[in-house]
Write an enzyme that holds these catalytic residues in place. Structure first.
Site, short mmCIF file in Angstrom:
data_model
loop_
_atom_site.label_atom_id
_atom_site.label_comp_id
_atom_site.label_asym_id
_atom_site.label_seq_id
_atom_site.Cartn_x
_atom_site.Cartn_y
_atom_site.Cartn_z
N ASP A 61 -81.80 22.33 78.64
CA ASP A 61 -82.22 23.63 78.11
C ASP A 61 -83.49 24.08 78.82
OD1 ASP A 61 -81.99 25.86 76.55
OD2 ASP A 61 -82.31 24.87 74.63
N CYS A 85 -82.68 30.42 77.16
CA CYS A 85 -81.27 30.58 77.47
C CYS A 85 -81.12 31.85 78.31
CB CYS A 85 -80.44 30.69 76.20
SG CYS A 85 -78.70 31.04 76.53
P1 HMG Z 1 -65.25 32.09 82.73
O1 HMG Z 1 -65.65 33.08 83.76
O2 HMG Z 1 -64.54 32.56 81.53
O3 HMG Z 1 -64.43 30.90 83.36
O4 HMG Z 1 -66.59 31.30 82.32
P2 HMG Z 1 -63.16 30.91 84.26
O5 HMG Z 1 -62.31 29.80 83.76
O6 HMG Z 1 -62.58 32.30 84.35
O7 HMG Z 1 -63.72 30.51 85.72
C1 HMG Z 1 -64.60 31.32 86.45
C2 HMG Z 1 -65.28 30.48 87.50
O8 HMG Z 1 -66.13 29.53 86.86
C3 HMG Z 1 -64.31 29.66 88.36
O9 HMG Z 1 -64.92 29.48 89.64
C4 HMG Z 1 -64.28 28.33 87.67
O10 HMG Z 1 -63.94 27.26 88.51
C5 HMG Z 1 -65.73 28.19 87.23
P3 HMG Z 1 -64.62 30.45 90.88
O11 HMG Z 1 -63.13 30.43 91.00
O12 HMG Z 1 -65.15 31.82 90.51
O13 HMG Z 1 -65.37 29.80 92.01
N1 HMG Z 1 -65.90 27.36 86.04
C6 HMG Z 1 -66.65 26.26 85.99
N2 HMG Z 1 -67.41 25.64 86.91
C7 HMG Z 1 -68.06 24.51 86.51
N3 HMG Z 1 -68.01 24.03 85.26
C8 HMG Z 1 -67.27 24.63 84.32
C9 HMG Z 1 -66.55 25.79 84.69
N4 HMG Z 1 -65.74 26.62 83.99
C10 HMG Z 1 -65.34 27.57 84.83
N5 HMG Z 1 -67.23 24.15 83.07
C11 HMG Z 1 -67.95 29.64 81.34
C12 HMG Z 1 -66.68 30.47 81.21
C13 HMG Z 1 -68.26 29.04 79.97
C14 HMG Z 1 -67.75 28.54 82.33
C15 HMG Z 1 -69.11 30.55 81.81
O14 HMG Z 1 -69.21 31.66 80.96
C16 HMG Z 1 -70.42 29.83 81.88
O15 HMG Z 1 -70.61 28.94 82.69
N6 HMG Z 1 -71.38 30.23 81.05
C17 HMG Z 1 -72.70 29.60 81.03
C18 HMG Z 1 -73.01 29.20 79.64
C19 HMG Z 1 -74.36 28.48 79.60
O16 HMG Z 1 -74.58 27.52 80.32
N7 HMG Z 1 -75.26 28.95 78.71
C20 HMG Z 1 -76.50 28.28 78.47
C21 HMG Z 1 -76.31 27.05 77.68
S1 HMG Z 1 -76.07 27.35 75.94
C22 HMG Z 1 -77.68 27.42 75.30
O17 HMG Z 1 -78.64 27.39 76.05
C23 HMG Z 1 -77.86 27.41 73.80
C24 HMG Z 1 -78.28 26.05 73.25
O18 HMG Z 1 -79.47 25.60 73.87
C25 HMG Z 1 -78.51 26.14 71.74
C26 HMG Z 1 -79.45 27.31 71.34
O19 HMG Z 1 -80.55 27.40 71.87
O20 HMG Z 1 -79.02 28.06 70.48
C27 HMG Z 1 -77.19 24.99 73.47
MG MG Z 2 -81.50 26.23 73.33
#
Ligand code: HMG
Ligand code: MG
Length: 313
Positions: A18, A252
């Site tokens: 994070d 985030c």
């Molecule tokens: P999407 O666009 O719906 O996925 O993303 P897709 O299946 O259509 O694929 C699009 C591209 O992403 C493809 O690559 C996939 O291979 C790749 P391309 O063909 O364009 O080269 N891909 C991935 N690559 C690596 N690992 C994966 C993956 N999945 C697809 N798992 C997805 C959906 C969720 C992946 C996207 O929206 C994403 O990565 N979002 C980022 C979310 C994130 O990291 N947010 C921050 C963390 S959460 C947070 O901080 C909150 C927390 O701290 C708690 C709080 O504070 O409340 C936990």
């Molecule tokens: Mg967080």
């Protein structure tokens, strides 16, 4: 409300994930590995190392597999990775074999706000839960004897940057669905650090009607300086698991206004002073924060770290 606080608190260190996910300047993979290795020596039992997400969405986490594969694996420490979907799960599986059973952990993340979940992961909450069902079913069939520790996250548990205040009943609903899947604990995220103690009371008054406090963690961001007050409030409800970030790194990228997480050093300073056991050495965490400082283009937010520095730490 309980007037007592727990004798012991488990700290889940989320700085490497994070914390670093939100940094603009690229942090070298070797530096991240050294950061995790330093944290491993502090007595922490839970370290969230990285996330398997789209590297185009979160470039800082593009080296997830390299980091997870290369850290020193200390006995007694669980090393977790954040996973949003099947692709992330497959990538984690490729690394899991390096870890002893009691060191394996994953964190599946969703939200209490539909808008936030969609912006964060391009999925509705229901879609995320269905994906997690596939993942937890696969874990039970393929890794029956080797299940990792499974955490669920619910972001925007108090306020969403897009939808505003979130009804505690909504959080309880998502929490129950995650626990039904067999997750071991659920971490409730104040993603944008908006909560004040009365919000935490409303949240826990609802959630703990049906769920055991031992299954609930709080994940507090300290955007407005209310995180420690919220920790004390939650401890009086019996909550004894808190997420925090070394140095106060964090945020985030998909939540406007989400700044630093509650700093591990600040949490430790308070818990130590209250004689609440954690098993974590504050000085060792501060040393880990120092190891990352040169790669971050801004001062570290932890007040305790600043106080230690002023005293010549
Ligand atoms: P999407 O666009 O719906 O996925 O993303 P897709 O299946 O259509 O694929 C699009 C591209 O992403 C493809 O690559 C996939 O291979 C790749 P391309 O063909 O364009 O080269 N891909 C991935 N690559 C690596 N690992 C994966 C993956 N999945 C697809 N798992 C997805 C959906 C969720 C992946 C996207 O929206 C994403 O990565 N979002 C980022 C979310 C994130 O990291 N947010 C921050 C963390 S959460 C947070 O901080 C909150 C927390 O701290 C708690 C709080 O504070 O409340 C936990
Ligand atoms: Mg967080």
């Amino acid at each position: 409300m309980k007037s007592t606080v727990p004798a012991r608190v488990r700290i889940v260190e989320v700085g490497p994930r994070d914390g670093l996910q939100n940094e603009n300047d690229p942090v070298p993979t070797a530096t991240k590995i050294a950061f995790v290795d330093a944290l491993s020596k502090s007595g922490l039992t839970d370290i969230e190392v990285t996330s398997f997400v789209n590297p185009k969405a979160v470039p800082q986490m593009a080296d997830a597999a390299d980091v997870l594969n290369s850290i020193e694996r200390s006995p007694g420490v669980r090393y977790s990775a954040l996973i949003p979907n099947l692709k992330g799960f497959e990538l984690w599986l490729g690394c899991a074999g390096r870890f002893a059973l009691d060191q394996r952990a994953i964190a599946l993340f969703t939200a209490a706000s539909e808008t936030f979940n969609r912006r964060n992961t391009n999925a509705g909450i229901g879609e995320s839960i269905e994906t997690f069902r596939v993942i937890t079913d696969r874990l039970r069939t393929d890794m029956a004897e080797e299940l990792p520790f499974i955490r669920g996250y619910i972001s925007t548990a108090v306020r969403c940057p897009f939808e505003g205040p979130i009804e505690p009943a909504k959080v309880l609903d998502v929490c129950s669905r995650l626990l039904d899947l067999g997750v071991d604990e659920v971490s409730l995220g104040d993603t944008i650090g908006a909560a004040v103690p009365t919000d935490i009371e409303r949240l826990l008054d609802a959630v703990l009607t049906e769920i055991d406090a031992r299954r609930i963690a709080l994940h507090l961001h300290d955007t407005r300086g209310t995180a420690l007050a919220n920790v004390v409030t939650a401890m009086r409800y019996g909550i004894a698991i808190f997420d925090s970030s070394s140095g106060g790194l964090g945020g985030c990228p998909f939540a406007p206004g989400a700044f630093g997480n509650l700093a591990t050093e600040d949490l430790l300073y308070m818990l130590n002073g209250m004689n609440i056991e954690t098993g974590v050495d504050l000085t060792a965490v501060a040393a880990a924060s120092e190891s990352i400082r040169a790669f971050i283009g801004h001062p570290l937010a932890s007040k305790e770290l600043q106080a230690l520095e002023a005293a010549g730490f």
